[in-house]
Scaffold this motif. Structure first.
Motif, PDB file in Angstrom:
ATOM      1  N   GLY A 292     -24.073  32.214 -50.909  1.00 10.96           N
ATOM      2  CA  GLY A 292     -25.347  32.245 -51.045  1.00 10.96           C
ATOM      3  C   GLY A 292     -26.302  33.259 -49.988  1.00 10.96           C
ATOM      4  O   GLY A 292     -27.497  33.289 -49.935  1.00 10.96           O
ATOM      5  N   ARG A 293     -25.540  34.093 -49.430  1.00 11.92           N
ATOM      6  CA  ARG A 293     -26.196  35.129 -48.580  1.00 11.92           C
ATOM      7  C   ARG A 293     -26.424  36.502 -49.415  1.00 11.92           C
ATOM      8  O   ARG A 293     -25.296  36.844 -50.003  1.00 11.92           O
ATOM      9  CB  ARG A 293     -25.662  34.977 -47.295  1.00 11.92           C
ATOM     10  N   GLN A 294     -27.328  37.526 -48.845  1.00  7.53           N
ATOM     11  CA  GLN A 294     -27.273  38.667 -49.179  1.00  7.53           C
ATOM     12  C   GLN A 294     -26.259  39.504 -48.532  1.00  7.53           C
ATOM     13  O   GLN A 294     -25.994  39.403 -47.183  1.00  7.53           O
ATOM     14  CB  GLN A 294     -28.763  39.173 -48.740  1.00  7.53           C
ATOM     15  N   THR A 295     -25.582  40.594 -49.034  1.00  8.69           N
ATOM     16  CA  THR A 295     -24.624  41.510 -48.565  1.00  8.69           C
ATOM     17  C   THR A 295     -25.376  42.406 -47.364  1.00  8.69           C
ATOM     18  O   THR A 295     -26.309  42.983 -47.999  1.00  8.69           O
ATOM     19  CB  THR A 295     -23.749  42.284 -49.648  1.00  8.69           C
TER      20      THR A 295
ATOM     21  N   ALA B 135     -31.309  46.970 -51.485  1.00  3.72           N
ATOM     22  CA  ALA B 135     -31.512  45.669 -50.896  1.00  3.72           C
ATOM     23  C   ALA B 135     -31.987  44.773 -51.853  1.00  3.72           C
ATOM     24  O   ALA B 135     -31.746  43.537 -51.463  1.00  3.72           O
ATOM     25  CB  ALA B 135     -33.031  45.746 -49.636  1.00  3.72           C
ATOM     26  N   THR B 136     -32.517  44.961 -52.930  1.00  2.00           N
ATOM     27  CA  THR B 136     -32.898  43.851 -54.064  1.00  2.00           C
ATOM     28  C   THR B 136     -31.990  43.788 -55.076  1.00  2.00           C
ATOM     29  O   THR B 136     -32.048  43.079 -56.092  1.00  2.00           O
ATOM     30  CB  THR B 136     -34.177  44.123 -54.535  1.00  2.00           C
TER      31      THR B 136
ATOM     32  N   ALA C 232     -39.599  57.825 -61.284  1.00  2.00           N
ATOM     33  CA  ALA C 232     -39.033  56.532 -60.546  1.00  2.00           C
ATOM     34  C   ALA C 232     -38.876  55.390 -61.969  1.00  2.00           C
ATOM     35  O   ALA C 232     -39.526  55.272 -62.910  1.00  2.00           O
ATOM     36  CB  ALA C 232     -40.248  55.760 -59.740  1.00  2.00           C
ATOM     37  N   ASP C 233     -37.577  55.030 -61.568  1.00  4.87           N
ATOM     38  CA  ASP C 233     -37.428  53.626 -62.622  1.00  4.87           C
ATOM     39  C   ASP C 233     -38.311  52.761 -62.560  1.00  4.87           C
ATOM     40  O   ASP C 233     -38.736  52.236 -61.515  1.00  4.87           O
ATOM     41  CB  ASP C 233     -36.094  53.289 -62.195  1.00  4.87           C
ATOM     42  N   ALA C 234     -38.996  52.104 -63.570  1.00  5.72           N
ATOM     43  CA  ALA C 234     -39.893  51.140 -63.772  1.00  5.72           C
ATOM     44  C   ALA C 234     -39.519  49.814 -62.754  1.00  5.72           C
ATOM     45  O   ALA C 234     -40.395  49.422 -62.189  1.00  5.72           O
ATOM     46  CB  ALA C 234     -40.220  50.621 -64.932  1.00  5.72           C
ATOM     47  N   ALA C 235     -38.389  49.626 -62.812  1.00  3.67           N
ATOM     48  CA  ALA C 235     -37.956  48.471 -61.996  1.00  3.67           C
ATOM     49  C   ALA C 235     -37.990  48.575 -60.667  1.00  3.67           C
ATOM     50  O   ALA C 235     -37.996  47.510 -59.961  1.00  3.67           O
ATOM     51  CB  ALA C 235     -36.405  48.268 -62.664  1.00  3.67           C
ATOM     52  N   VAL C 236     -38.120  49.868 -60.192  1.00  2.00           N
ATOM     53  CA  VAL C 236     -38.215  50.038 -58.613  1.00  2.00           C
ATOM     54  C   VAL C 236     -39.387  50.714 -58.169  1.00  2.00           C
ATOM     55  O   VAL C 236     -39.565  51.452 -56.864  1.00  2.00           O
ATOM     56  CB  VAL C 236     -36.871  50.897 -57.954  1.00  2.00           C
ATOM     57  N   ALA C 237     -40.159  50.957 -59.005  1.00  2.00           N
ATOM     58  CA  ALA C 237     -41.228  51.790 -58.801  1.00  2.00           C
ATOM     59  C   ALA C 237     -42.146  51.278 -57.821  1.00  2.00           C
ATOM     60  O   ALA C 237     -42.770  52.014 -57.127  1.00  2.00           O
ATOM     61  CB  ALA C 237     -42.213  51.934 -60.160  1.00  2.00           C
ATOM     62  N   ASP C 238     -42.240  50.213 -57.622  1.00  2.50           N
ATOM     63  CA  ASP C 238     -42.961  49.493 -56.368  1.00  2.50           C
ATOM     64  C   ASP C 238     -42.043  48.888 -55.353  1.00  2.50           C
ATOM     65  O   ASP C 238     -42.791  48.068 -54.375  1.00  2.50           O
ATOM     66  CB  ASP C 238     -43.616  48.285 -56.881  1.00  2.50           C
ATOM     67  N   SER C 239     -40.930  49.440 -55.281  1.00  3.12           N
ATOM     68  CA  SER C 239     -39.909  48.891 -54.194  1.00  3.12           C
ATOM     69  C   SER C 239     -40.028  49.798 -52.836  1.00  3.12           C
ATOM     70  O   SER C 239     -40.967  50.413 -52.900  1.00  3.12           O
ATOM     71  CB  SER C 239     -38.353  49.074 -54.785  1.00  3.12           C
ATOM     72  N   ALA C 240     -39.481  48.995 -51.913  1.00  7.50           N
ATOM     73  CA  ALA C 240     -39.774  49.630 -50.661  1.00  7.50           C
ATOM     74  C   ALA C 240     -38.812  51.002 -50.656  1.00  7.50           C
ATOM     75  O   ALA C 240     -39.532  51.869 -49.851  1.00  7.50           O
ATOM     76  CB  ALA C 240     -38.795  48.678 -49.512  1.00  7.50           C
TER      77      ALA C 240
ATOM     78  N   LEU D 234     -23.699  43.879 -57.679  1.00  3.77           N
ATOM     79  CA  LEU D 234     -23.257  44.655 -56.885  1.00  3.77           C
ATOM     80  C   LEU D 234     -21.824  44.645 -56.856  1.00  3.77           C
ATOM     81  O   LEU D 234     -21.121  45.609 -56.687  1.00  3.77           O
ATOM     82  CB  LEU D 234     -23.538  44.077 -55.213  1.00  3.77           C
ATOM     83  N   ALA D 235     -21.331  43.259 -57.195  1.00  6.17           N
ATOM     84  CA  ALA D 235     -19.686  43.423 -57.488  1.00  6.17           C
ATOM     85  C   ALA D 235     -19.371  44.083 -58.783  1.00  6.17           C
ATOM     86  O   ALA D 235     -18.486  44.551 -58.796  1.00  6.17           O
ATOM     87  CB  ALA D 235     -19.490  41.696 -57.777  1.00  6.17           C
ATOM     88  N   GLU D 236     -20.287  44.163 -59.822  1.00  3.89           N
ATOM     89  CA  GLU D 236     -20.051  45.161 -60.939  1.00  3.89           C
ATOM     90  C   GLU D 236     -19.665  46.324 -60.625  1.00  3.89           C
ATOM     91  O   GLU D 236     -19.053  47.073 -61.054  1.00  3.89           O
ATOM     92  CB  GLU D 236     -20.834  44.809 -61.938  1.00  3.89           C
TER      93      GLU D 236
END
Length: 416
Positions: free
Chosen positions: A237-240, A180-181, A34-42, A187-189
């Motif tokens: 200002g909304r999430q895709t 989701a996060t 797991a990538d450290a950036a998402v280790a605790d993600s949903a 996302l655009a990139e």
């Protein structure tokens, strides 16, 4: 237990799809990278939960950073006794998982990955196999690493592109929760990166391939439409929403599909090699380099440099992409792609002085040209001209000195 490593990657839809796929592995040992950036993600929690439901003994390893040959070899050693490897993270993490799983099953491949050569491309011998299955869970979009048979490996002061069927994951979990996060900017990139990968073989090939052309045009048009949607969401200002993110993720992977580029020249993607080297040498994000290079690259094609691609095919492709946002984008493809990046709020200002560009040019030619087939007939002056058209001149104090030139190879480069 062994699954095919050479066939196409099986797509798994959400947690239920993963549970179904895991049925044959009950009672076996699994290693979760797991990538450290998402280790605790949903999404990581979902994967862990599904592994638990399948009664799998799971060893979780959290990784941080790109990883070089030494760290990947050490990681491969930690896979002893595992029956299945899962990687959760972005393209960098998935590349590490692919390479570690390969070295775990084929330790002698380490000599191929790190052997002395100047070429930036490492092609695994056809006998190289991976007997332990690999599942990729992408948490970003753009790279499509979850469906590809390539991986980037940090080596010395640069990177090598490793290619071989044994690197292609057996399955990929496609779940909107995984992104989701993901910030709207990334996302655009990711959309632009995927678009660049789809259109580069199309423009770089002068032949008409009706089926493959139609497929590439369709995927490129869909990606562009979705990129506009991401822009609207960012401005509001909304999430895709899940559906759009899921569509982007699936289309991103399609850029690696064999049937999308069947019959294309293997090195019709010279701009991709140049952008990656520019990114690494200047320490900038890959898509920043792509956004800076694309207008200069397309201008050279339009001006008649057929080594870089077909001007008629580029104009045809751009006409279709421009139609996705009528009245907004210029008709000229080079001006248009610059306007598209700006429209999507993607940063594309790359500062570098002449000495810095000379150093980057030397790096590119050494790794991909000067007798190697990847750059074809492009010479140092051609690369330097492209880079100078792509970057802006900075204030002298803002540019770090160029890196030292890499040492000469110990022996002749391996055949690509």
């Amino acid at each position: 237990m062994s699954l095919s490593w050479s066939g196409p990657t099986r797509l798994l839809h959400g947690g239920e799809g993963l549970t179904t796929w895991l049925e044959d592995f009950r009672g076996h040992r699994v290693t979760l990278l797991a990538d450290a950036a998402v280790a605790d993600s949903a999404i990581t929690r979902t994967v862990t939960d599904r592994l638990g439901r399948s009664r799998l003994d799971t060893d979780t390893i959290v990784l941080d950073g790109p990883g070089d040959a030494r760290s990947i070899a050490a990681l491969a050693g930690r896979l002893d006794g595992t029956d299945l490897v899962l990687g959760v993270g972005g393209g960098t993490l998935l590349d590490q998982a692919k390479l570690a799983a390969l070295l775990h099953c084929a330790p002698t491949a380490a000599d191929v990955l790190t052997g002395p050569q100047r070429s930036g491309l490492v092609v695994l011998p056809r006998w190289t196999t991976r007997s332990v299955p690999l599942v990729a869970v992408p948490t970003t979009v753009g790279t499509g690493s979850e469906l590809s048979h390539v991986a980037c490996l940090a080596h010395g002061d640069g990177k090598r592109l490793v290619m071989g069927g044994a690197l292609r994951p057996d399955a990929a979990l496609m779940d909107p929760a995984a992104t989701a996060t993901l910030p709207g900017e990334l996302l655009a990139e990711g959309v632009l990166e995927a678009l660049f990968r789809v259109v580069s073989p199309y423009v770089g090939d002068h032949r008409e391939l009706p089926v493959e052309d139609a497929l590439a045009e369709t995927v490129a048009g869909l990606l562009t439409t979705l990129g506009h949607r991401v822009r609207e969401d960012r401005l509001a200002g909304r999430q895709t929403d899940d559906r759009v993110r899921g569509d982007i993720a699936r289309l991103s992977g399609l850029g690696h599909a064999d049937w999308l580029n069947l019959g294309r020249p293997p090195f019709a993607v010279k701009g991709w090699l140049i952008a990656n080297e520019l990114s690494h040498a200047l320490g900038i994000r890959k898509v920043t380099a792509v956004a800076a290079l694309l207008p200069a690259l397309w201008r050279a094609v339009l001006d008649g440099d057929d080594r870089l691609g077909s001007a008629p095919r580029l104009r045809r492709l751009w006409a279709g992409l421009r139609a996705t946002e009528p009245g907004v984008l210029p008709a000229d493809p080079a001006d248009g792609i610059a306007a598209l990046a700006a429209h999507w709020l993607i940063h594309c200002q790359v500062p570098a002085d002449r000495d810095r560009l000379d150093a980057v040019t030397a790096r590119i030619v050494r790794a991909w040209g000067a007798g190697l087939p990847m750059l074809g007939g492009l010479r140092a002056d051609d690369i330097r001209r492209l880079l100078r058209d792509a970057v802006v001149s900075p204030a002298p104090s803002s540019v770090p000195p160029p890196p030292p030139s890499p040492p000469a190879p110990a022996r002749a480069p391996a055949a690509a």
